[in-house]
Design a protein around this motif. Sequence first.
Motif, PDB file in Angstrom:
ATOM      1  N   GLY A  26       0.806  -1.220   0.000  1.00  0.00           N
ATOM      2  CA  GLY A  26       0.000   0.000   0.000  1.00  0.00           C
ATOM      3  C   GLY A  26       0.834   1.262   0.000  1.00  0.00           C
ATOM      4  N   THR A  27       0.176   2.378   0.268  1.00  0.00           N
ATOM      5  CA  THR A  27       0.793   3.706   0.232  1.00  0.00           C
ATOM      6  C   THR A  27       0.910   4.256   1.645  1.00  0.00           C
ATOM      7  N   ASN A  28       2.058   4.841   1.941  1.00  0.00           N
ATOM      8  CA  ASN A  28       2.274   5.468   3.249  1.00  0.00           C
ATOM      9  C   ASN A  28       1.630   6.850   3.245  1.00  0.00           C
ATOM     10  N   ILE A  29       0.442   6.946   3.824  1.00  0.00           N
ATOM     11  CA  ILE A  29      -0.302   8.209   3.783  1.00  0.00           C
ATOM     12  C   ILE A  29       0.162   9.197   4.847  1.00  0.00           C
ATOM     13  N   ALA A  30       1.110   8.785   5.697  1.00  0.00           N
ATOM     14  CA  ALA A  30       1.673   9.710   6.688  1.00  0.00           C
ATOM     15  C   ALA A  30       2.877  10.465   6.154  1.00  0.00           C
ATOM     16  N   LEU A  31       3.413  10.018   5.031  1.00  0.00           N
ATOM     17  CA  LEU A  31       4.651  10.596   4.509  1.00  0.00           C
ATOM     18  C   LEU A  31       4.491  12.088   4.209  1.00  0.00           C
ATOM     19  N   HIS A  32       5.367  12.891   4.827  1.00  0.00           N
ATOM     20  CA  HIS A  32       5.429  14.343   4.627  1.00  0.00           C
ATOM     21  C   HIS A  32       4.166  15.077   5.118  1.00  0.00           C
ATOM     22  N   LYS A  33       3.355  14.412   5.950  1.00  0.00           N
ATOM     23  CA  LYS A  33       2.203  15.096   6.530  1.00  0.00           C
ATOM     24  C   LYS A  33       2.651  15.822   7.806  1.00  0.00           C
ATOM     25  N   THR A  34       1.770  16.625   8.379  1.00  0.00           N
ATOM     26  CA  THR A  34       2.104  17.406   9.573  1.00  0.00           C
ATOM     27  C   THR A  34       2.075  16.511  10.807  1.00  0.00           C
ATOM     28  N   ALA A  35       3.157  16.505  11.541  1.00  0.00           N
ATOM     29  CA  ALA A  35       3.262  15.707  12.762  1.00  0.00           C
ATOM     30  C   ALA A  35       3.489  16.640  13.951  1.00  0.00           C
ATOM     31  N   THR A  36       2.848  16.325  15.056  1.00  0.00           N
ATOM     32  CA  THR A  36       3.048  17.049  16.311  1.00  0.00           C
ATOM     33  C   THR A  36       3.293  16.024  17.414  1.00  0.00           C
ATOM     34  N   ALA A  37       3.771  16.502  18.548  1.00  0.00           N
ATOM     35  CA  ALA A  37       4.106  15.578  19.636  1.00  0.00           C
ATOM     36  C   ALA A  37       3.916  16.263  20.979  1.00  0.00           C
ATOM     37  N   SER A  38       3.811  15.445  22.015  1.00  0.00           N
ATOM     38  CA  SER A  38       3.685  15.962  23.376  1.00  0.00           C
ATOM     39  C   SER A  38       4.945  16.699  23.799  1.00  0.00           C
ATOM     40  N   SER A  39       6.085  16.305  23.248  1.00  0.00           N
ATOM     41  CA  SER A  39       7.361  16.946  23.554  1.00  0.00           C
ATOM     42  C   SER A  39       8.384  16.495  22.527  1.00  0.00           C
ATOM     43  N   PHE A  40       9.491  17.203  22.469  1.00  0.00           N
ATOM     44  CA  PHE A  40      10.633  16.715  21.691  1.00  0.00           C
ATOM     45  C   PHE A  40      11.899  17.345  22.238  1.00  0.00           C
ATOM     46  N   ASP A  41      12.975  16.622  22.083  1.00  0.00           N
ATOM     47  CA  ASP A  41      14.284  17.067  22.571  1.00  0.00           C
ATOM     48  C   ASP A  41      14.756  18.244  21.718  1.00  0.00           C
TER      49      ASP A  41
END
Length: 289
Positions: free
Chosen positions: A161-176
Amino acid sequence: MSNQGVALGGTLFHFGIEGDYGGVWFNVIPGDNKRLSYYAVAKAFGGSAAQPGVNTPPRFASMSIDNASAVAVGSKATIHANVTDPDGDAITYHTSLNSIGIDGATGTQEVPFTQTSPGVFQIDAPSRPGVWKVYVWAEDGHSNVGVQTVDMRVVPPAVAGTNIALHKTATASSFDQYNGNWSPGQAVDGDLSTRWASNWDDDEWIQVDLGSVQSFHAVQLVWESAFAKGYQVQVSNDGSTWSTVKTVTDGDGGVDTLDVAGSGRYVRIHGTQRGTAYGYSLYELGIYQ
């Protein structure tokens, strides 16, 4: 030199086949085995080991790995080694791996192998993606050894199949924010050399906005060494109300390829238990439709 054959000092390097990635001071028999370099030193200084008829190590004419640029995690890696012994001795083989290109590790770790035919060996590809050094050691039973190494790139297994997350907007609870660029977008950029890394807490998450409500059949997580032992795959249509479609309690790092059916605009990986003392760190988060 007035004292021919006398050395004041020196360092013997076994670049690429040394196992500890450094010079071996005055040790021409690392691991108590004599390599071809031992006999080269003996010849240079006129030692008895350079005399005609002395038993010498097996020789590698070539060594390669099938599909070395893309060996799937957990698959069989097939090694071809063209080895002969100049004295006709029976050869005993060992195989080992090193991950210096991934985590800077020195030394090698012996791994089991199956010899499928003369000079053909199979090992299990590691669970951790990246470039590994693969070694074959050929011993002749007379304290001699021939060593050769080639690189092997281990990659996540392909997902249909196709990776539909590729290059989409990602957010997180925290990051280093202090040790590099570990922002959440690094986990959906298609690059296995970049990653997201969270704070050092159990309750952390990363989510992807797919742009619209979409269905999917699989999720693939490529973990760095800081992995999740426990986590949930969650979906939401509005980014506020979440439903859990998969719960994992026995994660062991490497690559998790999950057959999980879900639908939503947002997909979140919610960590519940760390597998290490660090946070969570993902090279890639793939969502497949």
